[in-house]
Design a protein around this motif. Structure first.
Motif, PDB file in Angstrom:
ATOM      1  N   THR A 101      -2.500 -29.917   5.254  1.00 21.11           N
ATOM      2  CA  THR A 101      -3.770 -29.803   5.962  1.00 21.11           C
ATOM      3  C   THR A 101      -4.592 -28.605   5.495  1.00 21.11           C
ATOM      4  OG1 THR A 101      -2.709 -28.538   7.732  1.00 21.11           O
ATOM      5  CG2 THR A 101      -2.877 -30.918   8.046  1.00 21.11           C
ATOM      6  N   GLY A 102      -3.999 -27.744   4.644  1.00 23.20           N
ATOM      7  CA  GLY A 102      -4.740 -26.574   4.177  1.00 23.20           C
ATOM      8  C   GLY A 102      -3.862 -25.639   3.380  1.00 23.20           C
ATOM      9  N   ASP A 103      -4.351 -24.410   3.227  1.00 19.53           N
ATOM     10  CA  ASP A 103      -3.586 -23.386   2.517  1.00 19.53           C
ATOM     11  C   ASP A 103      -3.889 -22.018   3.113  1.00 19.53           C
ATOM     12  OD1 ASP A 103      -5.893 -22.127   0.955  1.00 19.53           O
ATOM     13  OD2 ASP A 103      -5.975 -24.194   0.208  1.00 19.53           O
ATOM     14  N   ARG A 104      -3.014 -21.092   2.793  1.00 11.99           N
ATOM     15  CA  ARG A 104      -3.134 -19.735   3.336  1.00 11.99           C
ATOM     16  C   ARG A 104      -2.759 -18.734   2.250  1.00 11.99           C
ATOM     17  NH1 ARG A 104       0.477 -18.405   8.425  1.00 11.99           N
ATOM     18  NH2 ARG A 104       2.141 -18.752   6.935  1.00 11.99           N
ATOM     19  N   THR A 105      -3.508 -17.610   2.213  1.00  9.69           N
ATOM     20  CA  THR A 105      -3.203 -16.510   1.296  1.00  9.69           C
ATOM     21  C   THR A 105      -3.154 -15.219   2.098  1.00  9.69           C
ATOM     22  OG1 THR A 105      -4.355 -17.610  -0.520  1.00  9.69           O
ATOM     23  CG2 THR A 105      -3.924 -15.264  -0.779  1.00  9.69           C
ATOM     24  N   ARG A 106      -2.100 -14.447   1.870  1.00  8.38           N
ATOM     25  CA  ARG A 106      -1.952 -13.140   2.516  1.00  8.38           C
ATOM     26  C   ARG A 106      -1.772 -12.090   1.421  1.00  8.38           C
ATOM     27  NH1 ARG A 106       2.560 -14.935   6.979  1.00  8.38           N
ATOM     28  NH2 ARG A 106       1.119 -15.735   8.529  1.00  8.38           N
ATOM     29  N   SER A 107      -2.598 -11.054   1.451  1.00  9.66           N
ATOM     30  CA  SER A 107      -2.509  -9.952   0.492  1.00  9.66           C
ATOM     31  C   SER A 107      -2.337  -8.648   1.258  1.00  9.66           C
ATOM     32  CB  SER A 107      -3.773  -9.862  -0.364  1.00  9.66           C
ATOM     33  OG  SER A 107      -3.947 -11.037  -1.095  1.00  9.66           O
ATOM     34  N   TYR A 108      -1.536  -7.739   0.691  1.00 12.10           N
ATOM     35  CA  TYR A 108      -1.259  -6.462   1.347  1.00 12.10           C
ATOM     36  C   TYR A 108      -1.407  -5.319   0.345  1.00 12.10           C
ATOM     37  CZ  TYR A 108       0.793  -9.638   4.713  1.00 12.10           C
ATOM     38  OH  TYR A 108       0.983 -10.654   5.596  1.00 12.10           O
ATOM     39  N   LEU A 109      -2.134  -4.288   0.749  1.00 19.21           N
ATOM     40  CA  LEU A 109      -2.300  -3.068  -0.034  1.00 19.21           C
ATOM     41  C   LEU A 109      -1.742  -1.914   0.797  1.00 19.21           C
ATOM     42  CD1 LEU A 109      -5.999  -3.612  -1.167  1.00 19.21           C
ATOM     43  CD2 LEU A 109      -3.929  -4.196  -2.438  1.00 19.21           C
ATOM     44  N   THR A 110      -0.817  -1.150   0.230  1.00 14.01           N
ATOM     45  CA  THR A 110      -0.154  -0.080   0.983  1.00 14.01           C
ATOM     46  C   THR A 110      -0.244   1.242   0.239  1.00 14.01           C
ATOM     47  OG1 THR A 110       1.429  -1.681   1.885  1.00 14.01           O
ATOM     48  CG2 THR A 110       2.022   0.643   2.045  1.00 14.01           C
ATOM     49  N   LEU A 111      -0.661   2.285   0.954  1.00 17.51           N
ATOM     50  CA  LEU A 111      -0.657   3.665   0.451  1.00 17.51           C
ATOM     51  C   LEU A 111       0.299   4.487   1.302  1.00 17.51           C
ATOM     52  CD1 LEU A 111      -4.362   4.631  -0.279  1.00 17.51           C
ATOM     53  CD2 LEU A 111      -2.455   4.706  -1.880  1.00 17.51           C
ATOM     54  N   MET A 112       1.211   5.219   0.630  1.00 22.36           N
ATOM     55  CA  MET A 112       2.185   6.021   1.363  1.00 22.36           C
ATOM     56  C   MET A 112       2.370   7.392   0.715  1.00 22.36           C
ATOM     57  SD  MET A 112       5.361   3.531   2.378  1.00 22.36           S
ATOM     58  CE  MET A 112       5.431   2.542   0.896  1.00 22.36           C
ATOM     59  N   PRO A 113       2.237   8.481   1.470  1.00 21.68           N
ATOM     60  CA  PRO A 113       2.760   9.759   0.992  1.00 21.68           C
ATOM     61  C   PRO A 113       4.287   9.641   0.957  1.00 21.68           C
ATOM     62  CG  PRO A 113       1.329  10.053   2.896  1.00 21.68           C
ATOM     63  CD  PRO A 113       1.576   8.595   2.757  1.00 21.68           C
ATOM     64  N   MET A 114       4.922  10.228  -0.083  1.00 18.57           N
ATOM     65  CA  MET A 114       6.365  10.068  -0.234  1.00 18.57           C
ATOM     66  C   MET A 114       7.032  11.362  -0.667  1.00 18.57           C
ATOM     67  SD  MET A 114       6.776   6.309  -1.939  1.00 18.57           S
ATOM     68  CE  MET A 114       8.296   5.968  -1.081  1.00 18.57           C
ATOM     69  N   VAL A 115       8.333  11.429  -0.422  1.00 20.59           N
ATOM     70  CA  VAL A 115       9.172  12.509  -0.940  1.00 20.59           C
ATOM     71  C   VAL A 115      10.363  11.879  -1.656  1.00 20.59           C
ATOM     72  CG1 VAL A 115       8.504  14.220   0.785  1.00 20.59           C
ATOM     73  CG2 VAL A 115      10.465  12.734   1.212  1.00 20.59           C
ATOM     74  N   LYS A 116      10.847  12.583  -2.667  1.00 16.20           N
ATOM     75  CA  LYS A 116      12.003  12.131  -3.449  1.00 16.20           C
ATOM     76  C   LYS A 116      12.909  13.329  -3.661  1.00 16.20           C
ATOM     77  CE  LYS A 116      13.244  10.374  -7.997  1.00 16.20           C
ATOM     78  NZ  LYS A 116      12.871  10.484  -9.396  1.00 16.20           N
TER      79      LYS A 116
END
Length: 195
Positions: A101-116
């Motif tokens: 009956t249709g279609d769906r698109t999901r996009s995600y953009l993520t920004l994270m401060p990080m430590v290593k």
């Protein structure tokens, strides 16, 4: 027993001495992962929709694709501070009672401060922990019966916690794998350049 303990201490001192030959200040990396946390939420949502007859098919996943940068502090050289950018895309067909009956698109953009934190860092090998908390922008688009019906943008907090990171290669160029949980995935692999 004492001999084994002395061998262990000597090995750790040797590893520490090798680590001081080359001081890393900057790291840039790219990686590709599997099973980002946003896809977990989508899976639970899809299960709930299936209870009313809506199912999904022809899933196409891209990502998580991540880029990172870390700067190692003079005071604590094994500690890197920086950030990451992650992209995830998920497209699928919408079916109701078995018919598309249709279609769906999901996009995600993520920004994270990080430590290593590198708890082992020799000339050709490293082991580390990594973590970060940040913001994800999600873009959802649906088309039903050939017409756009729903478009939504959401912002949410997100995270990445790498419980085990292994890297190997030269002083400057290394391949790496990580196991953890979060938006970069439960497992990921990539290439890192250190200078």
């Amino acid at each position: 027993m004492k001999r084994k303990l002395m061998i262990l201490v000597a090995s750790l001192l040797l590893v520490s001495a090798q680590a001081q030959d080359f001081q890393v200040r900057h790291e840039i990396a790219v990686s590709y992962g599997a099973a980002p946390i946003t896809m977990w939420g989508n899976a639970f949502s899809d299960i709930a929709h299936s209870l009313v007859g809506t199912t999904y098919d022809n899933d196409v996943h891209i990502g998580p694709i991540s880029a990172e940068y870390f700067y190692h502090l003079d005071e604590v050289p094994r500690l890197g501070v920086g950030g990451s950018f992650t992209y995830v895309n998920h497209a699928q067909d919408i079916l109701f009672s078995g018919s598309k009956t249709g279609d769906r698109t999901r996009s995600y953009l993520t920004l994270m401060p990080m430590v290593k934190y590198n708890y082992v860092d020799t000339r050709n090998f490293g082991m580390y922990l990594k973590g970060g908390v940040g913001l994800t922008l999600g873009f959802d688009k649906e088309n039903l019966n050939g017409k756009p019906t729903d478009s939504e943008t959401k912002a949410r907090f997100n995270f990445q916690l790498t419980l085990l990171g292994l890297e190997a290669g030269s002083q400057h160029l290394r391949g790496y794998v990580e196991l953890g949980v979060g938006e970069q995935g439960v497992m990921l692999a990539g290439v890192r350049y250190r200078f």
